[in-house]
Design a protein around this motif. Structure first.
Motif, PDB file in Angstrom:
ATOM      1  N   LEU A  67       0.699  -1.075  -0.129  1.00  0.00           N
ATOM      2  CA  LEU A  67       0.011  -0.090   0.038  1.00  0.00           C
ATOM      3  C   LEU A  67       1.034   1.249  -0.097  1.00  0.00           C
ATOM      4  CD1 LEU A  67      -3.053   1.227   0.217  1.00  0.00           C
ATOM      5  CD2 LEU A  67      -2.598   1.041   2.770  1.00  0.00           C
ATOM      6  N   ALA A  68       0.484   2.118  -0.971  1.00  0.00           N
ATOM      7  CA  ALA A  68       1.381   3.127  -1.205  1.00  0.00           C
ATOM      8  C   ALA A  68       0.836   4.387  -0.117  1.00  0.00           C
ATOM      9  CB  ALA A  68       1.621   3.949  -2.415  1.00  0.00           C
ATOM     10  N   PRO A  69       1.628   5.083   0.539  1.00  0.00           N
ATOM     11  CA  PRO A  69       1.057   6.192   1.454  1.00  0.00           C
ATOM     12  C   PRO A  69       0.391   7.320   0.586  1.00  0.00           C
ATOM     13  CG  PRO A  69       3.056   5.707   2.029  1.00  0.00           C
ATOM     14  CD  PRO A  69       3.023   5.027   0.872  1.00  0.00           C
ATOM     15  N   ARG A  70      -0.758   7.932   1.097  1.00  0.00           N
ATOM     16  CA  ARG A  70      -1.629   9.004   0.469  1.00  0.00           C
ATOM     17  C   ARG A  70      -0.474  10.082  -0.067  1.00  0.00           C
ATOM     18  NH1 ARG A  70      -3.000  12.477  -2.034  1.00  0.00           N
ATOM     19  NH2 ARG A  70      -4.803  13.715  -1.615  1.00  0.00           N
ATOM     20  N   HIS A  71       0.459  10.476   0.681  1.00  0.00           N
ATOM     21  CA  HIS A  71       1.544  11.460  -0.042  1.00  0.00           C
ATOM     22  C   HIS A  71       2.746  11.018  -0.290  1.00  0.00           C
ATOM     23  CE1 HIS A  71      -1.467  14.689   1.032  1.00  0.00           C
ATOM     24  NE2 HIS A  71      -1.459  14.167   2.097  1.00  0.00           N
ATOM     25  N   PHE A  72       2.630   9.820  -0.719  1.00  0.00           N
ATOM     26  CA  PHE A  72       4.192   9.065  -1.351  1.00  0.00           C
ATOM     27  C   PHE A  72       4.615  10.012  -2.265  1.00  0.00           C
ATOM     28  CE2 PHE A  72       5.741   6.708  -4.860  1.00  0.00           C
ATOM     29  CZ  PHE A  72       6.769   6.214  -4.361  1.00  0.00           C
ATOM     30  N   MET A  73       6.000  10.319  -2.310  1.00  0.00           N
ATOM     31  CA  MET A  73       6.690  10.905  -3.237  1.00  0.00           C
ATOM     32  C   MET A  73       7.796  10.150  -3.930  1.00  0.00           C
ATOM     33  SD  MET A  73       6.975  14.867  -1.500  1.00  0.00           S
ATOM     34  CE  MET A  73       7.682  15.347  -2.787  1.00  0.00           C
ATOM     35  N   ALA A  74       7.969  10.469  -5.018  1.00  0.00           N
ATOM     36  CA  ALA A  74       8.863   9.924  -5.755  1.00  0.00           C
ATOM     37  C   ALA A  74       9.607  10.771  -6.979  1.00  0.00           C
ATOM     38  CB  ALA A  74       8.669   8.509  -6.712  1.00  0.00           C
ATOM     39  N   ARG A  75      10.717  10.366  -7.727  1.00  0.00           N
ATOM     40  CA  ARG A  75      11.129  10.941  -8.678  1.00  0.00           C
ATOM     41  C   ARG A  75      10.608  10.819  -9.958  1.00  0.00           C
ATOM     42  NH1 ARG A  75      17.470  10.095  -7.036  1.00  0.00           N
ATOM     43  NH2 ARG A  75      17.786  11.358  -5.061  1.00  0.00           N
ATOM     44  N   TYR A  76      10.257  11.872 -10.687  1.00  0.00           N
ATOM     45  CA  TYR A  76       9.654  11.937 -12.299  1.00  0.00           C
ATOM     46  C   TYR A  76      10.428  13.060 -12.790  1.00  0.00           C
ATOM     47  CZ  TYR A  76       6.005   9.306  -9.946  1.00  0.00           C
ATOM     48  OH  TYR A  76       5.235   8.475  -9.223  1.00  0.00           O
ATOM     49  N   GLU A  77      10.704  12.325 -14.214  1.00  0.00           N
ATOM     50  CA  GLU A  77      11.257  13.307 -15.362  1.00  0.00           C
ATOM     51  C   GLU A  77      10.033  14.050 -15.866  1.00  0.00           C
ATOM     52  OE1 GLU A  77      13.360  11.038 -18.230  1.00  0.00           O
ATOM     53  OE2 GLU A  77      15.088  10.265 -16.790  1.00  0.00           O
ATOM     54  N   VAL A  78      10.254  15.492 -15.756  1.00  0.00           N
ATOM     55  CA  VAL A  78       8.982  16.105 -16.401  1.00  0.00           C
ATOM     56  C   VAL A  78       9.501  16.990 -17.600  1.00  0.00           C
ATOM     57  CG1 VAL A  78       7.384  18.012 -15.758  1.00  0.00           C
ATOM     58  CG2 VAL A  78       7.967  16.010 -14.147  1.00  0.00           C
ATOM     59  N   ILE A  79       8.853  17.148 -18.574  1.00  0.00           N
ATOM     60  CA  ILE A  79       9.061  18.001 -19.858  1.00  0.00           C
ATOM     61  C   ILE A  79       7.662  18.885 -19.736  1.00  0.00           C
ATOM     62  CG2 ILE A  79       9.348  18.261 -22.122  1.00  0.00           C
ATOM     63  CD1 ILE A  79      10.845  15.597 -22.191  1.00  0.00           C
ATOM     64  N   MET A  80       7.783  20.190 -19.326  1.00  0.00           N
ATOM     65  CA  MET A  80       6.668  21.203 -19.465  1.00  0.00           C
ATOM     66  C   MET A  80       6.379  21.415 -20.944  1.00  0.00           C
ATOM     67  SD  MET A  80       5.558  21.135 -16.547  1.00  0.00           S
ATOM     68  CE  MET A  80       4.493  22.525 -16.710  1.00  0.00           C
ATOM     69  N   PRO A  81       5.241  21.801 -21.423  1.00  0.00           N
ATOM     70  CA  PRO A  81       5.059  22.355 -22.852  1.00  0.00           C
ATOM     71  C   PRO A  81       6.008  23.340 -23.345  1.00  0.00           C
ATOM     72  CG  PRO A  81       2.890  22.030 -21.533  1.00  0.00           C
ATOM     73  CD  PRO A  81       3.988  21.850 -20.455  1.00  0.00           C
ATOM     74  N   ASP A  82       6.269  24.138 -22.722  1.00  0.00           N
ATOM     75  CA  ASP A  82       7.313  25.155 -23.052  1.00  0.00           C
ATOM     76  C   ASP A  82       8.706  24.790 -22.818  1.00  0.00           C
ATOM     77  OD1 ASP A  82       7.690  25.273 -20.209  1.00  0.00           O
ATOM     78  OD2 ASP A  82       6.944  27.302 -20.049  1.00  0.00           O
ATOM     79  N   LEU A  83       9.021  23.584 -22.403  1.00  0.00           N
ATOM     80  CA  LEU A  83      10.551  23.178 -22.135  1.00  0.00           C
ATOM     81  C   LEU A  83      11.268  23.726 -21.336  1.00  0.00           C
ATOM     82  CD1 LEU A  83      11.409  22.474 -26.124  1.00  0.00           C
ATOM     83  CD2 LEU A  83      10.409  21.068 -24.355  1.00  0.00           C
ATOM     84  N   HIS A  84      10.653  24.542 -20.198  1.00  0.00           N
ATOM     85  CA  HIS A  84      11.341  25.369 -19.144  1.00  0.00           C
ATOM     86  C   HIS A  84      11.253  24.816 -17.910  1.00  0.00           C
ATOM     87  CE1 HIS A  84      11.466  28.459 -22.377  1.00  0.00           C
ATOM     88  NE2 HIS A  84      12.452  28.889 -22.020  1.00  0.00           N
ATOM     89  N   GLN A  85      12.132  24.964 -17.089  1.00  0.00           N
ATOM     90  CA  GLN A  85      11.710  24.553 -15.796  1.00  0.00           C
ATOM     91  C   GLN A  85      10.909  25.430 -15.019  1.00  0.00           C
ATOM     92  OE1 GLN A  85      15.623  24.681 -13.353  1.00  0.00           O
ATOM     93  NE2 GLN A  85      14.419  24.661 -11.380  1.00  0.00           N
TER      94      GLN A  85
END
Length: 401
Positions: free
Chosen positions: A205-223
């Motif tokens: 069972l994953a906790p409600r506020h479980f956090m992990a690392r994700y690779e994210v690419i925004m539509p404008d490609l900026h941080q």
């Protein structure tokens, strides 16, 4: 913090003088001294046997617990532990501030014993415990603690001794207090595959506020900017991929939903290769890392395991350090208390603890099991929380789940 109301009491001494009884009050100084002594004793008993206050210093349990959350920990949930090092200064753990000397004496050491509680440690409980590898600590020149075993593995014994000449051995109940979530209990088999935990073959069972690392690419490609991360309630720990095509964020389920609605492309970031820091530190036989390891058996009191060159790295510290046996290895033979053996029966229950901010947590993946005699109590509720000198009102008196 315990607030005690001072009850005004008049103590009367009587003595005969010329056949009469003369009533005499105690001095104000003595009255206040006795009141303070009573308050200290009462607070110490409550802190030892009922509940204790702690503050969250790091982000390893975010977003379940945030930095500068002040929590109460129930000692009676699992049963209060009888102090094993009873000679100590009140309200201090292992070090007296400023002077940085021990706040306890080992002149009296008692065996582990726990009074009856309401329950045993269960999966997914948030637990406070004494750091198992805190039995030995190194000291920097300014008196700060440094992890002994991490340095031994990375620097070797000789270089560690040269760099940190001062070494301190601490009893169980005076080791540093840590807080994590109990992922596996005694008798469980645990495995992590691509960051997903499996207990006895079933997905955990994953906790409600479980956090992990994700690779994210925004539509404008900026941080994302810091104000934008604050607006979206996203952790500020940001990395960039090796090919500079995406940014890596620590995200929970709410963050994922929000970013997907904004059109972001998101992929879970899984650790690759072999990590020499990962338990049981046997990289020849176990090519493990923080997101892929196991299966690992979590020992249960009374259970017997087979011992050989493959299994011993998992249980060696339990046998010689936690359960106080003499263990020697000579060739292919294993000796416990000077007797050759191929099995061992555990005297204690053990647990597997991990942080909810999974990739920002130093936990059982890096140092192994937590023995039952290290368990302090169950995290109950948050009584105060603040950030940037402002109270987080929505977190006050919230239960810890």
């Amino acid at each position: 913090m315990l607030i005690l109301n001072r009850i005004e009491m008049e103590f009367i001494f009587s003595k005969k003088k010329d056949g009469e009884v003369v009533h005499r009050k105690k001095s104000k100084l003595r009255e206040w001294s006795e009141a303070v002594l009573f308050a200290v004793i009462a607070a110490t008993l409550i802190r030892t046997f009922i509940f204790e206050a702690f503050v969250i210093p790091s982000s390893s349990m975010e977003k379940t617990l945030l930095v500068n959350d002040f929590i109460f920990v129930s000692k009676i949930s699992y049963g209060p532990r009888i102090p094993m090092t009873p000679v100590a200064w009140p309200f201090m753990h292992h070090t007296i501030p400023f002077v940085k000397i021990n706040a306890y004496s080992t002149i009296v050491q008692l065996p582990y014993k726990r009074l009856p509680g309401f329950s045993s440690v269960s999966r997914n409980d948030v637990v406070v415990f004494n750091y198992p590898c805190g039995d030995t600590v190194l000291k920097t020149s300014d008196g700060e603690d440094v992890d002994y075993y991490t340095n031994i593995r990375s620097l070797g014994y000789s270089d560690t001794k040269k760099t940190f000449p001062t070494r301190i051995i601490r009893p169980v109940d005076k080791r540093e207090n840590w807080i994590k979530r109990c992922i596996g209990i005694s008798g469980d088999s645990l495995q992590i595959i691509d960051g997903v935990i499996y207990i006895n073959g079933a997905k955990g069972l994953a906790p409600r506020h479980f956090m992990a690392r994700y690779e994210v690419i925004m539509p404008d490609l900026h941080q994302l900017s810091e104000p934008r991360m604050d607006e979206l309630n996203i952790d500020h720990s940001v990395r960039i991929t090796m090919d500079s095509t995406a940014f890596i964020y620590n995200l929970d389920a709410d963050n994922l939903d929000t970013l997907r609605q904004l059109g972001a492309h998101i992929k879970r970031k899984i650790a690759e290769g072999t990590d020499i820091r990962v338990f049981p530190f046997d990289t020849i036989h176990h090519k493990w890392n923080e997101d892929n390891l196991g299966p690992i058996y979590i020992p249960k009191k009374g259970d017997t395991v087979q011992l050989d060159s493959l299994t011993l790295p998992f249980y060696q510290r339990l046998i010689d350090t936690y359960e106080h046996n003499t263990l020697k290895v000579a060739g292919n033979k294993i000796y416990i208390n000077n007797k050759e053996t191929t099995t061992y029966t555990f005297k204690l229950n053990y647990y597997w603890m991990m942080g909810d901010n999974r990739n920002e947590s130093m936990d059982s993946r890096f140092w192994g099991y937590v023995p039952e005699d290290h368990i302090v109590g169950k995290a109950a509720f948050i009584w105060l929380s603040y950030h940037k000198n402002k109270i987080r009102w929505n977190r006050l008196f919230s239960a810890i789940k």
